[in-house]
Design a protein around this motif. Sequence first.
Motif, PDB file in Angstrom:
ATOM      1  N   ASN A 263      13.470 -14.409 -40.620  1.00 14.78           N
ATOM      2  CA  ASN A 263      14.497 -14.576 -39.581  1.00 14.78           C
ATOM      3  C   ASN A 263      15.729 -13.722 -39.885  1.00 14.78           C
ATOM      4  O   ASN A 263      16.343 -13.156 -38.976  1.00 14.78           O
ATOM      5  CB  ASN A 263      14.901 -16.044 -39.442  1.00 14.78           C
ATOM      6  N   LEU A 264      16.087 -13.610 -41.162  1.00 13.82           N
ATOM      7  CA  LEU A 264      17.216 -12.756 -41.544  1.00 13.82           C
ATOM      8  C   LEU A 264      16.915 -11.290 -41.243  1.00 13.82           C
ATOM      9  O   LEU A 264      17.784 -10.553 -40.770  1.00 13.82           O
ATOM     10  CB  LEU A 264      17.552 -12.941 -43.025  1.00 13.82           C
ATOM     11  N   LEU A 265      15.677 -10.874 -41.506  1.00 12.89           N
ATOM     12  CA  LEU A 265      15.286  -9.504 -41.160  1.00 12.89           C
ATOM     13  C   LEU A 265      15.380  -9.282 -39.654  1.00 12.89           C
ATOM     14  O   LEU A 265      15.873  -8.241 -39.200  1.00 12.89           O
ATOM     15  CB  LEU A 265      13.868  -9.206 -41.643  1.00 12.89           C
ATOM     16  N   SER A 266      14.917 -10.252 -38.893  1.00 15.83           N
ATOM     17  CA  SER A 266      14.999 -10.140 -37.431  1.00 15.83           C
ATOM     18  C   SER A 266      16.443 -10.025 -36.971  1.00 15.83           C
ATOM     19  O   SER A 266      16.767  -9.208 -36.106  1.00 15.83           O
ATOM     20  CB  SER A 266      14.336 -11.351 -36.762  1.00 15.83           C
ATOM     21  N   ALA A 267      17.326 -10.824 -37.558  1.00 11.16           N
ATOM     22  CA  ALA A 267      18.746 -10.772 -37.194  1.00 11.16           C
ATOM     23  C   ALA A 267      19.351  -9.419 -37.547  1.00 11.16           C
ATOM     24  O   ALA A 267      20.133  -8.861 -36.772  1.00 11.16           O
ATOM     25  CB  ALA A 267      19.509 -11.896 -37.893  1.00 11.16           C
ATOM     26  N   ALA A 268      18.979  -8.860 -38.693  1.00  9.01           N
ATOM     27  CA  ALA A 268      19.484  -7.545 -39.080  1.00  9.01           C
ATOM     28  C   ALA A 268      18.987  -6.466 -38.119  1.00  9.01           C
ATOM     29  O   ALA A 268      19.738  -5.570 -37.720  1.00  9.01           O
ATOM     30  CB  ALA A 268      19.077  -7.216 -40.516  1.00  9.01           C
ATOM     31  N   ALA A 269      17.717  -6.550 -37.726  1.00  8.92           N
ATOM     32  CA  ALA A 269      17.160  -5.567 -36.789  1.00  8.92           C
ATOM     33  C   ALA A 269      17.856  -5.644 -35.442  1.00  8.92           C
ATOM     34  O   ALA A 269      18.195  -4.612 -34.847  1.00  8.92           O
ATOM     35  CB  ALA A 269      15.656  -5.789 -36.624  1.00  8.92           C
ATOM     36  N   GLU A 270      18.099  -6.858 -34.966  1.00  5.57           N
ATOM     37  CA  GLU A 270      18.737  -7.042 -33.661  1.00  5.57           C
ATOM     38  C   GLU A 270      20.186  -6.574 -33.652  1.00  5.57           C
ATOM     39  O   GLU A 270      20.680  -6.100 -32.632  1.00  5.57           O
ATOM     40  CB  GLU A 270      18.672  -8.521 -33.252  1.00  5.57           C
TER      41      GLU A 270
ATOM     42  N   SER B  15       4.570 -11.263 -55.035  1.00  3.64           N
ATOM     43  CA  SER B  15       4.227 -10.012 -54.348  1.00  3.64           C
ATOM     44  C   SER B  15       3.702 -10.298 -52.941  1.00  3.64           C
ATOM     45  O   SER B  15       3.851  -9.469 -52.042  1.00  3.64           O
ATOM     46  CB  SER B  15       3.219  -9.197 -55.159  1.00  3.64           C
ATOM     47  N   GLU B  16       3.144 -11.489 -52.731  1.00  3.17           N
ATOM     48  CA  GLU B  16       2.670 -11.866 -51.396  1.00  3.17           C
ATOM     49  C   GLU B  16       3.841 -11.905 -50.406  1.00  3.17           C
ATOM     50  O   GLU B  16       3.692 -11.555 -49.237  1.00  3.17           O
ATOM     51  CB  GLU B  16       1.976 -13.239 -51.444  1.00  3.17           C
ATOM     52  N   TRP B  17       4.998 -12.342 -50.875  1.00  2.48           N
ATOM     53  CA  TRP B  17       6.196 -12.367 -50.024  1.00  2.48           C
ATOM     54  C   TRP B  17       6.614 -10.946 -49.661  1.00  2.48           C
ATOM     55  O   TRP B  17       6.960 -10.670 -48.524  1.00  2.48           O
ATOM     56  CB  TRP B  17       7.352 -13.043 -50.740  1.00  2.48           C
ATOM     57  N   LEU B  18       6.590 -10.064 -50.661  1.00  2.00           N
ATOM     58  CA  LEU B  18       6.984  -8.677 -50.394  1.00  2.00           C
ATOM     59  C   LEU B  18       6.088  -8.083 -49.318  1.00  2.00           C
ATOM     60  O   LEU B  18       6.576  -7.447 -48.376  1.00  2.00           O
ATOM     61  CB  LEU B  18       6.911  -7.843 -51.671  1.00  2.00           C
ATOM     62  N   GLU B  19       4.795  -8.299 -49.433  1.00  3.37           N
ATOM     63  CA  GLU B  19       3.859  -7.780 -48.430  1.00  3.37           C
ATOM     64  C   GLU B  19       4.179  -8.339 -47.049  1.00  3.37           C
ATOM     65  O   GLU B  19       4.194  -7.604 -46.059  1.00  3.37           O
ATOM     66  CB  GLU B  19       2.423  -8.114 -48.831  1.00  3.37           C
ATOM     67  N   GLU B  20       4.456  -9.639 -46.974  1.00  2.00           N
ATOM     68  CA  GLU B  20       4.747 -10.278 -45.695  1.00  2.00           C
ATOM     69  C   GLU B  20       6.078  -9.786 -45.115  1.00  2.00           C
ATOM     70  O   GLU B  20       6.189  -9.529 -43.913  1.00  2.00           O
ATOM     71  CB  GLU B  20       4.773 -11.796 -45.876  1.00  2.00           C
ATOM     72  N   LEU B  21       7.090  -9.624 -45.976  1.00  2.00           N
ATOM     73  CA  LEU B  21       8.394  -9.139 -45.501  1.00  2.00           C
ATOM     74  C   LEU B  21       8.317  -7.690 -45.023  1.00  2.00           C
ATOM     75  O   LEU B  21       8.895  -7.334 -43.992  1.00  2.00           O
ATOM     76  CB  LEU B  21       9.452  -9.290 -46.595  1.00  2.00           C
ATOM     77  N   LEU B  22       7.590  -6.854 -45.755  1.00  2.00           N
ATOM     78  CA  LEU B  22       7.438  -5.460 -45.339  1.00  2.00           C
ATOM     79  C   LEU B  22       6.662  -5.347 -44.026  1.00  2.00           C
ATOM     80  O   LEU B  22       7.000  -4.521 -43.168  1.00  2.00           O
ATOM     81  CB  LEU B  22       6.761  -4.643 -46.444  1.00  2.00           C
TER      82      LEU B  22
ATOM     83  N   ASP C 211      10.218  -2.509 -36.478  1.00  2.00           N
ATOM     84  CA  ASP C 211      10.572  -1.091 -36.505  1.00  2.00           C
ATOM     85  C   ASP C 211      11.850  -0.856 -37.311  1.00  2.00           C
ATOM     86  O   ASP C 211      12.685  -0.033 -36.954  1.00  2.00           O
ATOM     87  CB  ASP C 211      10.711  -0.538 -35.086  1.00  2.00           C
ATOM     88  N   MET C 212      11.981  -1.614 -38.408  1.00  2.00           N
ATOM     89  CA  MET C 212      13.144  -1.472 -39.283  1.00  2.00           C
ATOM     90  C   MET C 212      12.933  -0.339 -40.274  1.00  2.00           C
ATOM     91  O   MET C 212      11.808  -0.069 -40.698  1.00  2.00           O
ATOM     92  CB  MET C 212      13.389  -2.760 -40.086  1.00  2.00           C
TER      93      MET C 212
END
Length: 107
Positions: free
Chosen positions: A51-58, A81-88, A95-96
């Motif tokens: 959600n934080l990534l989405s807010a930054a993108a918006e 590392s599973e989190w990193l994969e999911e976040l990326l 499209d960040m």
Amino acid sequence: MFFQYFDYLRAGVGKERKPVFIPLENVHKKMILPGTGIGEYYKSDINELKNLLSAAAESNTLIVFFSHDIAPGAKHVSMPSEWLEELLKHASELDMRIIGAGELDLL
């Protein structure tokens, strides 16, 4: 002193651990970037991070996440590392632009 060697430094956001969004037009060289630690120790939640990534993108802002280590099933101050994969993957879907530590000169 460190700025003679580095263009950017990462700092933690303090006891409140509240993430900081920086407007891209305010990012310049020789800057301390406030970062949000992620992992078990920081009581992180993968869905909240997405959600934080989405807010930054918006909002067209920069957000910095950090972890002390990234490994499968990592605990404490480290990030799985599973989190990193999911976040990326999520960031890619948004499209960040993702910049790792070795690419900070691209800012």
